[in-house]
Design an enzyme around this catalytic site. Structure first.
Site: not given
Ligand code: BEZ
Length: 209
Positions: A45
């Protein structure tokens, strides 16, 4: 609620990092890139938020406003934005919706229980100035989105609105476009005086600006 392409995008009033907004009023006469992500302070994200901010001039060139959403609070978002700016070498200027009670995530079907009961999956809605949903994409939490593709689909839809064309697989701006089968050759002669290449009666390629 099930949302379909062509529907009026559901409206809402909500707190964001840029204050409380009414979604339809906030979109105004622009296109909108509305995207959800699972949570603040997560690695994928962070890169997506950074990329959206880095591409601010590309979205502006397409008269498109960006707005993110995750099921965290404004306070959390604001702390996280400092990290995004720092690690991605950018400046997040677009609003991020705070949705700790999942009101908007439920409204837009962003919670997919096999992935998580509380965090949103990575959905994209492209909305036009008439507030119509024009495109939806849904990615699992493990896959960061391709922002070249997001800009490409906006280019395709805006060109399609301008010229009543469709775009072929892997089309890029400047590439050949398709005359839809609903347009007869007689009508196409007026619409596309530059002519076309008829590979089949249903497969006609032309060029537009
Ligand atoms: C991420 O944004 O890195 C992420 C968020 C939830 C699950 C897996 C990755």
């Amino acid at each position: 609620m099930t949302i379909h392409i062509g529907d009026t995008t559901p409206n809402f009033d909500i707190e964001t990092t840029k204050g409380t907004i009414n979604f339809h009023d906030w979109i105004g006469d622009s296109w909108c890139f509305f995207f959800s992500h699972p949570a603040d302070f997560t690695p994928v994200c962070t890169t997506e938020m950074g990329r959206t901010a880095q591409l601010a001039s590309e979205f502006a060139a397409r008269n498109t406003k960006s707005i993110g959403l995750s099921t965290d609070t404004v306070e959390e978002h604001n702390k996280w934005i400092l990290d995004v700016n720092d690690t991605q070498n950018t400046n997040v200027e677009f609003p991020i919706v705070a949705d700790p009670e999942h009101k908007i995530a439920q409204l837009y079907d962003m919670i997919h229980p096999s992935e998580s009961n509380t965090a949103a999956v990575r959905t994209v809605f492209i909305i036009d100035p008439n507030k119509k949903i024009r495109l939806m994409m849904t990615y699992p939490m493990s896959v960061g989105r391709n922002f070249d593709e997001i800009l490409r689909v906006i280019d395709s839809m805006q060109l399609s609105d301008k010229h009543t064309i469709a775009t072929p697989a892997d089309w890029r701006p400047g590439g050949e476009v398709i005359i839809p089968p609903t347009i007869t050759n007689d009508v196409a002669q007026d619409m596309f005086p530059q002519g076309w290449n008829e590979v089949r009666s249903y497969l006609r390629f032309t060029k537009v600006d």
